[in-house]
Design an enzyme around this catalytic site. Structure first.
Site, mmCIF file in Angstrom:
data_model
loop_
_atom_site.group_PDB
_atom_site.id
_atom_site.type_symbol
_atom_site.label_atom_id
_atom_site.label_comp_id
_atom_site.label_asym_id
_atom_site.label_seq_id
_atom_site.Cartn_x
_atom_site.Cartn_y
_atom_site.Cartn_z
ATOM 1 N N TYR A 159 38.199 24.048 3.478
ATOM 2 C CA TYR A 159 39.717 23.616 2.729
ATOM 3 C C TYR A 159 40.196 24.505 1.662
ATOM 4 C CZ TYR A 159 39.935 19.658 6.352
ATOM 5 O OH TYR A 159 40.493 18.952 7.458
ATOM 6 N N LYS A 201 27.231 23.192 12.499
ATOM 7 C CA LYS A 201 27.541 24.313 13.968
ATOM 8 C C LYS A 201 26.881 25.924 13.645
ATOM 9 C CE LYS A 201 30.269 25.005 17.809
ATOM 10 N NZ LYS A 201 29.855 24.429 18.479
ATOM 11 N N ASP A 206 30.550 19.420 17.481
ATOM 12 C CA ASP A 206 30.953 19.306 18.730
ATOM 13 C C ASP A 206 30.271 18.092 19.750
ATOM 14 O OD1 ASP A 206 28.808 21.128 18.897
ATOM 15 O OD2 ASP A 206 30.170 22.348 20.460
ATOM 16 N N ASP A 239 36.281 14.810 7.622
ATOM 17 C CA ASP A 239 37.315 14.848 8.278
ATOM 18 C C ASP A 239 37.859 14.409 9.033
ATOM 19 O OD1 ASP A 239 39.943 14.432 7.150
ATOM 20 O OD2 ASP A 239 40.760 16.961 6.915
ATOM 21 N N ASP A 285 37.727 10.038 10.863
ATOM 22 C CA ASP A 285 38.599 9.434 11.266
ATOM 23 C C ASP A 285 38.386 9.043 12.765
ATOM 24 O OD1 ASP A 285 40.041 9.558 9.532
ATOM 25 O OD2 ASP A 285 41.937 10.679 10.482
#
Ligand code: NAD
Length: 381
Positions: free
Chosen positions: A145, A206, A238, A262, A266
């Site tokens: 980000y 990852k 994943d 993030d 959620d």
């Protein structure tokens, strides 16, 4: 007697209503645990714009620099937000500005499915297993980000024969950058938090594709040597997304880079059923002088203008955010646990605000915002 200075920024919409209940509970904690809170109430968000022309007035920011922690409600009112430029809107100009000002790099979101609220979880009972009690720890100031370059530029299409085509197209670039120090500091917060919980930490990366992931895994493995009592596992992001649905009870602390956190926070939040139950903390460095970890504590939800002023908002996320403040900034674990257990007792007793009520369950008793605060105080005493 221990004294704690707290900036109280209730904000907009349901912010003031749910904040009143959190302060009520903290006053009860004062009596029970022999500590004192000095609450400095200041306007923020639209309340700040109306009082002093800015979403984060100078005096509010100054107060935040003088206290030990910030208890934040919610800011923003969609109808009014649209009338001013983006950079002046409350979420950006107040909340993001505070996170940036205090370099709050660690975001903690505990997600808990309370016994008695299984109806609000979208998973089948067989998937819920032994229960859901996860702390998602997200790095908040680095990663994808914030990495540079970050831009959108024009380029001209090239034809198969190498000549310039007719179309001008766009290319967007975001950059994922993380360094050893950033990973180390969030990893330490993660391992310390795991020590206060079930002593298991799953580090999310990852590493099979990204350089960032390889470094993340190496540094977390190194930091883990200082916390031999915490069990470390590495999970690809994943797979983590899939495991949260298939077998969420395997997780205790999830340690994540900014974007991964993030998304996963959620996903995990959806398992708890209502935004009204989810507290959060954003932590900075521990201050040398006071020994406090500076933090901003707030519910995961927004200002919920659709239900504001009706005494129906769920104040539990704000109350649990106050418990996080006691735990992470003030190291008052016994008082934090007492609030957590009082909330659990209230829910087990069937007390519900509208957002967590099950229409088919006749044992559920629907109460308002202030009655829910009173119920938590009664369960605490
Ligand atoms: P929201 O989180 O305010 O509301 C989403 C839904 O969840 C609504 O139906 C609301 O009634 C419900 N809800 C939220 N908190 C609840 C609670 N405590 N009890 C019961 N129900 C609750 O999100 P939104 O409607 O997208 O945004 C409204 C405003 O809040 C916007 O201006 C937005 O910018 C702002 N916002 C602020 C924050 C923040 O201050 N941290 C976070 C998100 C959104």
């Amino acid at each position: 007697m221990k004294k704690y200075q707290v900036a109280v920024l209730a904000g907009d919409g349901i912010g003031p209503e749910i904040m009143t209940e959190a302060l009520k509970v903290l006053r009860a904690v004062e009596k029970k645990f022999g500590m004192e809170f000095d609450f400095q109430e200041r306007p923020v968000g639209w309340a700040g714009i109306d009082a002093a022309g800015k979403a984060l007035p100078e005096d509010t920011l100054k107060t935040c620099t003088e206290v030990d922690a910030i208890l934040f409600g919610a800011v923003g009112l969609p109808g009014r937000d649209a009338t001013i430029p983006k950079e002046q809107r409350p979420e950006r100009a107040a909340l993001l500005a505070l996170r940036k000002h205090f370099e709050l790099f660690a975001n903690l979101r505990p997600v808990r499915l309370y016994p008695g609220l299984a109806h609000s979880c979208p998973l089948k009972d067989s998937r819920i297993g032994s229960g859901i009690d996860i702390l998602v720890m997200r790095e908040l100031t680095g990663g994808l980000y914030f990495g540079q370059p970050k831009k959108t530029e024009e380029y001209v299409e090239v034809e198969e024969d190498g000549t310039k085509g007719k179309r001008t197209l766009l290319r967007a670039t975001d950059t994922m950058v993380i360094d050893t120090e950033e990973i180390e500091r969030i990893a330490h917060v993660g391992f310390k938090a795991a020590r206060l919980r079930h002593k298991k930490l799953a580090s999310i990366d990852k590493a099979n594709v990204l350089e960032n992931g390889i470094l993340w895994r190496e540094v977390v493995t190194e930091v883990a040597k200082m916390y031999p009592d915490v069990q470390l596992t590495h999970v690809f992001v994943d797979n983590a997304a899939m495991q949260l649905i298939l077998n969420p009870s395997q997780f205790d602390v999830l340690l994540c880079e900014n974007m991964f956190g993030d998304i996963l926070s959620d996903e995990a939040a959806a398992l708890a059923g209502s935004l009204g139950l989810l507290p959060s903390a954003s932590l900075g460095e521990t201050s040398g002088q006071s020994g406090f970890t500076f933090g901003l504590y707030e519910p995961a939800g927004g200002s919920a203008p659709d239900i504001a002023g009706k005494n129906i908002a769920n104040p539990l996320a704000q109350i649990l955010s106050a418990a996080m403040m006691l735990r992470y900034s003030f190291k008052e674990e016994a008082a934090a646990k007492a609030i957590d257990s009082a909330v659990e007792k209230v829910i087990s007793a069937g007390w519900r605000t509208g957002d967590i009520c099950c229409e088919e369950d006749s044992r559920d008793k629907v109460i308002g915002t202030s009655q829910m605060g009173d119920a938590v105080v009664a369960a605490l005493e």
